[in-house]
Design an enzyme around this catalytic site. Structure first.
Site, short mmCIF file in Angstrom:
data_model
loop_
_atom_site.label_atom_id
_atom_site.label_comp_id
_atom_site.label_asym_id
_atom_site.label_seq_id
_atom_site.Cartn_x
_atom_site.Cartn_y
_atom_site.Cartn_z
CG PHE A 227 -6.63 14.91 -4.00
CD1 PHE A 227 -5.43 14.99 -4.69
CD2 PHE A 227 -6.80 13.90 -3.09
CE1 PHE A 227 -4.43 14.06 -4.48
CE2 PHE A 227 -5.79 12.96 -2.87
CZ PHE A 227 -4.61 13.04 -3.57
CB ILE A 453 -1.66 18.96 0.55
CG1 ILE A 453 -1.27 19.51 -0.83
CG2 ILE A 453 -2.12 20.08 1.46
CD1 ILE A 453 -2.46 20.10 -1.60
N GLY A 454 1.22 16.75 0.30
CA GLY A 454 1.71 15.60 -0.44
C GLY A 454 2.39 15.98 -1.73
CB THR A 455 2.15 18.99 -3.80
OG1 THR A 455 2.18 19.91 -2.71
CG2 THR A 455 0.71 18.73 -4.17
CB ILE A 616 10.45 22.08 -13.79
CG1 ILE A 616 9.49 21.89 -14.97
CG2 ILE A 616 10.40 20.87 -12.84
CD1 ILE A 616 8.02 21.83 -14.60
CG ASN A 618 12.05 18.40 -6.94
OD1 ASN A 618 11.75 17.36 -7.51
ND2 ASN A 618 12.93 18.45 -5.97
CB THR A 621 7.88 17.29 -6.41
OG1 THR A 621 8.53 18.47 -6.88
CG2 THR A 621 8.60 16.75 -5.19
N GLY A 691 0.01 21.32 -10.28
CA GLY A 691 -0.65 20.23 -9.55
C GLY A 691 -1.88 19.67 -10.23
CD GLU A 692 -5.76 22.25 -9.12
OE1 GLU A 692 -6.95 22.23 -8.87
OE2 GLU A 692 -5.03 23.25 -8.92
MO1 MOS Z 1 -7.36 22.04 -5.56
S1 MOS Z 1 -9.08 21.19 -6.29
O1 MOS Z 1 -7.62 23.59 -6.11
O2 MOS Z 1 -7.28 21.79 -3.94
#
Ligand code: MOS
Length: 725
Positions: A227, A453-455, A616, A618, A621, A691-692
């Site tokens: 994160f 990293i889990g993503t 997209i 996947n 995920t 991711g964000e």
């Molecule tokens: Mo993310 S906060 O850019 O690892």
């Protein structure tokens, strides 16, 4: 065959569920010793002396390493604590390392170390610090950017909103704590490290220990969440290597949960002053967004909360400003949607306040000011389909039934409210390399020095290679998390897929072409002599396009040709410079809350969000990332806050009992989806990264829903019950 866009289950899912997936702290090289940190207990000053005799005598202790006896490093850094000086810049700063045979022994001995300090005055008054605050930049983008004339724009406005929004310090707290195992072999060092950036650890170690980059090997097969806090190289990673060098044994150093509040980054607090001007019809005439955020006294980190205001709405006069206030706290860092999570909260609540003042529907106000092009440069975005996000999400939510008036939906003891917000996040990528190897045993290796990293990176690598090679995912083995693999960038900034997927695609195409070239020149091959363009590779077989009976599986072709694999590597570069070509993801989020009239407790009943994030790769995920982001947005709005005792600069809730994050029971219905419109201007796969974006806008949508429910505008996150009573 597996294709890009499938819902391929995580290829590492089974390993994770069964415990077979090995995280950094689980590696045990022979003669491994365990290390524990001793942390500072004053916010500012220097260590005058350290009593270590008792710790040294404790059972199993190998060494007590302090600023007084640590080996000297050729190139230490001030921003991290490597026991090369005695200065203390914040509470909970590592000031010594105790190495022992077991973790229990090192932890106990660390508790026996007695530091003494000469204390110095600490800077711990955020608001007073505005006087001496200063400008900064974020990832090469200026902290201040303005165009038009805001004063003139405000003078011509029929209506103004002028408000201050604040957000607290937050700490990342991934499930896996920071952990490093380090060992030396002569002047070569190996790290198993919980990191978002193996190449970053490699470069930092080479610099700090004065050895060639080639002498540093970093392995990170799984990182249990980052994160942002595992994106930089912090003290403990290098201290593990320093200790390993000093005691001449492999050393494992795992941060305890309370030690993660200070030395490994945080989201800084923000004080955001937003001024909006608009005509009666709701056309924005001016936006001013001024942000103060804290940094540490040793390093500048800017929370770029004013930045999203530069891209969200069409407006001729915009001024954005960023100021840093240094405090005696640990250095802040990137935390999921850095700048954007906090910045969209302020601007999107201000927009809601404007809509209310104008007696206008909040969505209609957004559409009235829709930015067809980048408001600053006037250049078109690579892709922007936000209007469709608004429409789809509003329809799914039932937004058209909303009554403008606050407190218009009451159900027994509960006040119900609906709120919405715009979401955004920059689309970016970085150069990356990958390799693809077709093996005689019929399997395919895809590899890149990126991180999981889990993503879902293992799954993404697999899926892209499978798509190009027209193979089922089951014959593909993905490898990552090792600096011996082709280098890839940091897993951060929602950039991994947009960076690494194009490299995998290019490597897979090159490997396929090599295989076909080999097949057409192989006298025993069924496609011998055919032009390469008449041959394709699908479902593991090289075949003549015009006569598919002339085909052979690639394993047989390779076995016949010296039993060697066919391998290709590729390096891909970003297709655009994001400073020149506006590239952003957008989304729309709608939330329903219910607020208990007696208790002031807020519950988020449902969230509907639709995203425009490119292609997209996947479905599963991607959805998981959206939901994770939304949950964190709920946390930002309602729960999460690092409590600092401002007298001492000490964090009062440095544990998971008192640092509140939502649990399953706090989360209602979440409906998150994507338009899935590729953006081939950013990269060859068309993915923009996702991711964000889910955390952006969500804090505002919930805040706005709470206002709609209660008629009370809370401008200070998190919106805890006391603020609503
Ligand atoms: Mo993310 S906060 O850019 O690892």
């Amino acid at each position: 065959m597996t294709r890009i866009g499938d819902s391929l289950p995580r290829v590492d899912g089974r390993a994770k569920i069964t415990g077979a997936a090995k995280y950094s702290a689980e590696f045990r090289p022979p003669h491994l010793a365990c290390a524990s940190l001793v942390m500072s207990t004053v916010p500012s000053g220097r260590v005058s002396r350290m009593e270590t005799a008792e710790a040294e005598r404790a059972p199993g202790v190998v060494a007590v390493i302090t600023p007084f006896n640590a080996i000297k490093l050729p190139a230490p850094e001030r921003r991290i604590s490597l026991l090369q000086h005695r200065e203390v810049f914040y509470q909970n700063q590592p000031i010594a390392v105790v190495v022992a045979e077991t973790i229990e022994q090192s932890k106990y001995a660390a508790s026996l170390v007695r530091p003494h300090y000469q204390t110095a005055p600490a800077r711990l008054d955020f608001l007073a610090g505005f006087q001496t605050s200063y400008p900064s930049e974020h990832n090469g983008e200026p902290g201040d950017q303005s165009w038009g004339d805001v004063d003139t724009g405000l003078a011509s406005a029929a209506l103004k909103i002028d408000a201050v929004y604040t957000t607290p310090i937050q700490h990342h707290n991934p499930m896996e704590p920071h952990a490093t195992v380090a060992f030396w072999n002569g002047d070569r060092v190996t790290f198993y490290d919980a990191t978002q950036h193996i190449s970053g650890v490699r470069e930092k170690a080479a610099k700090i220990f004065g050895i060639p980059k080639e002498n540093v090997h970093v392995i990170s097969l799984f990182t249990g969440g980052g994160f942002g806090c595992k994106g930089q190289v912090w003290s403990h990673t290098m201290l593990a290597a320093l200790a390993a060098k000093q005691v001449k044994r492999p050393v494992k150093l795992v941060l305890e949960r309370p030690q993660m509040f200070g030395p490994v980054g945080a989201r800084p607090m923000t004080y955001q002053h937003v001024v909006l001007g608009a005509t009666r019809e709701g056309k924005l005439t001016a936006i001013r967004h001024e942000v103060h955020s804290n940094t540490s006294v040793i390093e500048d980190y800017l929370e770029s909360a004013a930045f999203p205001t530069r891209v969200m709405y069409s407006c001729p006069n915009i001024s954005t400003q960023s100021r840093l206030v240094p405090l005696n706290l640990g250095t802040p860092t990137y935390m999921r949607a850095p700048g954007v999570a906090t910045g969209t909260y302020a601007i999107e609540v201000a927009m809601d306040e404007l809509a209310f003042a104008l007696k206008m529907d909040p969505l209609a106000l957004r559409l009235q000011n829709y930015a067809e092009a980048d408001p600053h440069s006037g250049k078109p975005f690579t892709e922007k389909n936000l209007r469709e996000c608004y429409q789809r999400a509003a329809a799914a939510f039932g937004w058209s039934k909303r009554n403008h008036e606050p407190r218009s939906m009451i159900r027994g003891n509960e006040l119900i409210g609906w709120g919405m917000a715009t979401e955004t996040y920059p689309g970016k990528n970085l150069p990356a390399a990958a390799l693809v190897r077709l093996q005689p045993d019929g399997r395919v290796l895809v590899a890149s020095g990126t991180q999981e990293i889990g993503t879902g990176n293992y799954t993404i690598l697999t899926e892209v290679a499978a798509d190009v090679l027209r193979l089922p995912a089951s014959v593909i083995d993905a490898r990552l998390g090792d600096t011996n693999l082709p280098p890839a960038p940091i897993s951060a900034g929602s950039m991994s897929t947009a960076s690494v997927a194009p490299a995998v695609k290019a490597a897979a195409e090159a490997a396929r072409d090599k295989l076909i070239a080999l097949a057409v020149s192989d006298r025993s091959s069924p496609v011998y002599g055919a032009p390469a363009t008449d041959v394709d590779f699908s479902d593991g077989k090289v075949a003549l396009k015009s006569d598919r009976s002339r085909s052979q599986d690639f394993g047989s072709i390779l076995k016949r040709n010296r039993n060697e694999p066919v391998e290709a590597s590729a390096v891909t570069e970003p297709l655009i410079d994001p400073l020149q070509t506006p590239c952003h993801s957008f989304g729309a989020v709608f939330a329903e809350v219910s607020v208990d009239r007696g208790l002031g407790m807020t519950r988020v009943n449902r969230v509907v969000a639709v995203y425009d994030v490119g292609r997209i790769v996947n479905q599963q995920t991607a959805r998981s990332q959206f939901i994770g982001g939304i949950v964190w947005g709920i946390s930002l709005a309602l729960y999460e806050e690092t409590e600092v005792d401002w007298r001492y600069g000490r964090i009062a809730n440095a544990n998971l009992a008192e640092y509140h994050v939502p649990v399953n029971a706090d989360i209602g219905e979440i409906d998150a989806s994507a338009l899935d419109i590729p953006d081939f201007k950013l990269d060859s796969v068309g993915a923009r990264g996702l991711g964000e974006i889910g955390i952006t806008g969500t804090g505002a949508a919930i805040s706005n829903a709470i206002f709609h429910a209660t008629g009370k505008r809370v401008r200070d996150l998190p919106i805890t019950p006391d603020k609503l009573l």
